[in-house]
Every structure is written in C-alpha cells, then in structure tokens.
Design an enzyme around this catalytic site. Structure first.
Site, PDB file in Angstrom:
ATOM      1  N   CYS A   7       1.275   3.928   0.989  1.00  0.00           N
ATOM      2  CA  CYS A   7       1.951   3.463  -0.356  1.00  0.00           C
ATOM      3  C   CYS A   7       1.566   4.642  -1.480  1.00  0.00           C
ATOM      4  O   CYS A   7       2.210   5.631  -1.383  1.00  0.00           O
ATOM      5  CB  CYS A   7       1.282   2.025  -0.738  1.00  0.00           C
ATOM      6  SG  CYS A   7       2.048   1.237  -2.043  1.00  0.00           S
ATOM      7  N   HIS A  40       3.291  -0.788   3.512  1.00  0.00           N
ATOM      8  CA  HIS A  40       1.801  -1.032   3.903  1.00  0.00           C
ATOM      9  C   HIS A  40       1.796  -1.554   5.488  1.00  0.00           C
ATOM     10  O   HIS A  40       1.933  -2.914   5.564  1.00  0.00           O
ATOM     11  CB  HIS A  40       1.292  -2.136   3.089  1.00  0.00           C
ATOM     12  CG  HIS A  40       0.956  -1.955   1.579  1.00  0.00           C
ATOM     13  ND1 HIS A  40      -0.157  -1.453   1.153  1.00  0.00           N
ATOM     14  CD2 HIS A  40       1.652  -1.995   0.398  1.00  0.00           C
ATOM     15  CE1 HIS A  40      -0.056  -1.084  -0.232  1.00  0.00           C
ATOM     16  NE2 HIS A  40       0.927  -1.446  -0.311  1.00  0.00           N
ATOM     17  N   GLU A  91      -0.742  -2.128   7.227  1.00  0.00           N
ATOM     18  CA  GLU A  91      -1.852  -2.992   7.508  1.00  0.00           C
ATOM     19  C   GLU A  91      -1.439  -4.580   7.133  1.00  0.00           C
ATOM     20  O   GLU A  91      -2.232  -5.108   7.628  1.00  0.00           O
ATOM     21  CB  GLU A  91      -3.114  -2.378   6.519  1.00  0.00           C
ATOM     22  CG  GLU A  91      -3.229  -2.916   4.974  1.00  0.00           C
ATOM     23  CD  GLU A  91      -2.222  -1.880   4.242  1.00  0.00           C
ATOM     24  OE1 GLU A  91      -1.601  -1.263   4.621  1.00  0.00           O
ATOM     25  OE2 GLU A  91      -2.316  -2.105   2.788  1.00  0.00           O
TER      26      GLU A  91
END
Lengths: 250, 199
Positions: B82, B178, B180
């Site tokens: 990001c 992102h 994750e």
C-alpha cells in the site's frame, strides 16, 4: 472496476453476537469467531464487528473478541462501539481491526475524526451515522438511538468527509431490524452529497433489497439477520446480484 | 531455526492483521529495531497506511531509508504494501516536496479528475504468471500510473483508468493492494514471495 461489497455485521455484547429490532430487544445469535469464519468461507467481502454492550466489562471483552475474530479472517475487519479517543482506536488496530468505526464520539467531539484520519489514515477511519427521518429530512441520533441531535444528516456526512472520514456506515433507525428494505431515499441523498463510499445498513431481508441499495448509490451493504439465521448464504446472494447485473467478487 | 518475517513498524499500520496473516502461513514475526536489522533480516515487510510525507518522515527518523534502499538493491526478500509501495517511488502528488526512496523511478499521482476516490474495496488484479490474477482489497486515493520499467514486472488494475497494482523484480515485491486482507489471492502472493527466502 471496484466491486460492490457485501458486509455481514456482528453486533456483539459480552462476547456473543446479538441481534435486535430498532436497537432494542437483543437476542443471542452465536459466537463471533464461528460466525466470522463461516461468513468468510461464504464469500463475505469484509466484516463489521460492533460492540453494543455499553458496560466496561463488555468493552474489555471486545478486544479479546477482535483478536479471536482476526485469527479467523483474511479479509478486512471493521470494529466499532464505544470508541471515544485516539487510544481506543489504537487498541483496536493493535488487536486486529483494519478499520475503526466512530459513532457517538464523532458527534460529541468531531475532531476525533480528524485526529484518527491524520494518525491512522482515512482508509481506517469509518464514521457510523445513525439517522432517522424527521419531516422531510433526516437527523442524526446517538447513544444507540436514545438521543436525537440537532444535526441534519446530509450536513453531517459532508462535515465528516471534510474532517477526513474514509467511509460512512449509514444506519437507518427507522428500518433497523424491520426487514422492510433499506431507506433508499436516504441512501440517494447521502451518496449524492459525498464522494467517499457509503455502506448501507438497516432493513435488509432479501437480495432485492441489496440490489435496490446498490442502485440507489450504496458502495457496500451491511446485513445481519438475513445471514445470521441462515435464511440466505452470502454466496447465493452474490450470485443472484451478479445475475441482476451488479459486479461482485465471486 | 524459526522462520521469522521482520516488520518495519512505522507505528500506524494495521500491524495485527499483518502479524496474523503470517501466523496463518506458519511464520513468526518481529519488528525491526535498527537499520542493521533492516539490512540483515531474512525477509522484510514494509507496511504502510496514511500520508506519504508521514510515512517517509517515519522511515527517515528511524534511520531505515538507506538500509531499505541497500537491501532492495541487493535483491534481499522485501515486500512493500500500500503506502509502502508508494514510498519506493521518487515522489507523490500527495506530499509535494517530499522525496521518496527513489527505488522505482516513478511518481505517484492522484487518480484523474472525475474518478471517484478513494478507491476502496475489492478490484480485479491482472497479473503475470508470478502474481496470477484475482480480486484484491484496495484503499487508495493515489496511484502509480506508469510502468516503472527497469526490469520490474507489473500487475495492473482498472479504476476509471489503468494503474499499477503490483510490481516485482527478483525477490522484491510491492503491492498497492493489501495482500494480508485480500483472502486467498492475497495469501497466494505472500506465499510466493516467501518462497524466495533462504531461511
């Protein structure tokens, strides 16, 4: 093109998921971590976890619930309920939230929205706006719907956007838990007034309600009852939405 | 020896989600405490949310900027996420006058006028064989518009216009989205990146 999001909401009290009507009459709807895991498998685009128990005990449980839910998830998690200061936001982020939702405290201290946006970014600063119809307009209500504010909802969402909110979680008190569908007029008015994404909340029962909300300008829809009691699975709803021409992540 | 991913903690990111994602994949995490850590760690993630200037000033005041440049130059396994990806560039319209790390010879720009921002939510990433293609979760108002060239392979995305979703050269990966919190697709990229680590 960014897809429209389906967001199951877990209202939690003392570590359990509860569900009420117009914010009252809460009944038990299961374990947060179990429901979270199920929703992710079904295709939820993110999850909202709101602590609706006002007690200190419930708040302490909240951080543990956030950790338990985070351990199940690989999708974004928004957490709210009782956020009063920057430290609360930091605690939630450190427990596993990706975004934090500010509700009553945004009204009593609008600078909290600005501080959150500056410290943690707009992308994690969600402002929850609870609203009800009054005459031809809508006003903001706070403290779980018990207090009416002298605050026009459209003016308020414009203000929090300027303060740095990244998203608006817009709940219609009139429709919450009624399963009558979202307040579409409200959604149109709010989504036309601001640039940032609007998450529609309050009143969903069937896929058509979600479809109508997207047509009215919602970027995402929140739903609780229709998923908790397994009358609908998220995957089924998404497939129906795609057939209706709505772009969703499948 | 335990497999530990080192996180550069600039203090403001959704650190717990990053820790949790590596835990699910079977890795430990720790924070880098010094520039030497940044240089020596087996695997480093540079997360980041918030403004470009704040991110750069955090890296500079921690004294990590040179170490990061060096480890990326040396092709040590590094992933930037990001804002972390944007910090690898030379500058950003978000914070005029602030110098980025300058590893990607590119500028970060706003989305073109008329395109609704922030770009929030799940969008389709079209990738190379390394990245694959799939839906990823984004939260950005600024973007890398042009290919950085210089040997970087790119995955792209559309939000009113084409922009760069991720880049990779050797063991160095940077993603605007992102990974994750991007479900199975995001995790597949983290796993792929981790395959490049010699533990």
């Amino acid at each position: 093109m960014v897809t429209k999001r389906i967001i199951p909401c877990l209202d939690c009290k003392d570590g359990r998921v509860v569900k009420g009507i117009q914010f009252q009459g809460l009944t038990d709807a299961g374990s947060p971590a179990e429901l979270a895991a199920r929703y992710q498998i079904e295709g939820a685009d993110e999850l909202v976890l709101l602590d609706v128990g006002a007690s200190i005990e419930s708040r302490n449980n909240q951080l543990q619930t956030v950790r338990d839910v985070r351990a199940q998830l690989s999708i974004p998690l928004t957490v709210g309920g009782g956020v009063r200061e920057v430290q609360d936001i930091e605690n939630l982020l450190h427990s596993g939230a990706d975004k934090v939702s500010i509700n009553t405290a945004a009204v009593t201290n609008p600078l909290l929205v600005q501080e959150s946006s500056r410290a943690f970014g707009a992308q994690c600063t969600v402002v929850a706006v609870d609203t009800k119809r009054k005459g031809d307009n809508w006003i903001v209500i706070t403290r779980s719907g018990t207090e009416e504010q002298e605050l026009d909802t459209i003016d308020w969402v414009r203000k929090v956007e300027q303060l740095g909110a990244g998203e608006i979680l817009l709940t219609s008190f009139d429709r919450d838990g009624t399963q009558l569908g979202y307040d579409l007029e409200l959604l149109r008015a709010v989504s036309q007034a601001i640039q940032i994404p609007v998450i529609a909340s309050g009143g969903a029962k069937v896929t058509d309600h979600l479809f109508e909300a997207f047509q009215a300008g919602a970027d995402a829809v929140l739903a609780a009852s229709m998923f908790h009691y397994q009358t609908h699975t998220i995957g089924q709803v998404k497939r129906e939405l795609r057939e209706l021409g709505i772009e969703v992540r499948l | 020896m335990s497999r530990t991913v080192s996180i550069i903690n600039t203090g403001v990111a959704n650190i717990a989600s990053i820790q949790s994602s590596f835990a699910k994949l079977g890795y430990e995490t720790q924070f880098t405490a010094s520039a030497q850590d940044v240089l020596d760690a087996k695997a480093v993630i540079l997360p980041g949310v918030g403004a470009f200037e704040a991110g750069m000033s955090a890296l500079n005041s921690l004294g990590f900027s040179d170490a990061l440049r060096q480890r990326i130059h040396d092709n040590k396994p590094t992933i930037a996420v990001c804002l972390g990806m944007q910090l690898l560039c030379e500058s950003s319209e978000e914070s005029p006058g602030t110098k980025g790390l300058g590893i990607l010879k590119s500028q970060i720009r706003k989305f073109s006028p008329g395109i609704r921002t922030p770009h929030f939510g799940w969008n389709m990433v079209t990738g190379t064989p390394y990245f694959g293609s799939g839906y990823a979760y984004f939260a950005n108002s600024f973007r890398l518009a042009e290919d950085p060239d210089d040997g970087w392979e790119v995955a792209t995305c559309e939000h009113g216009e084409r922009f760069i979703a991720a880049v990779r050269k050797g063991n160095v990966v940077a993603a605007q989205f992102h990974p994750e919190i991007s479900g199975d697709f995001g995790f597949s990229i983290l796993e792929k990146w981790l395959e490049g680590v010699t533990w």
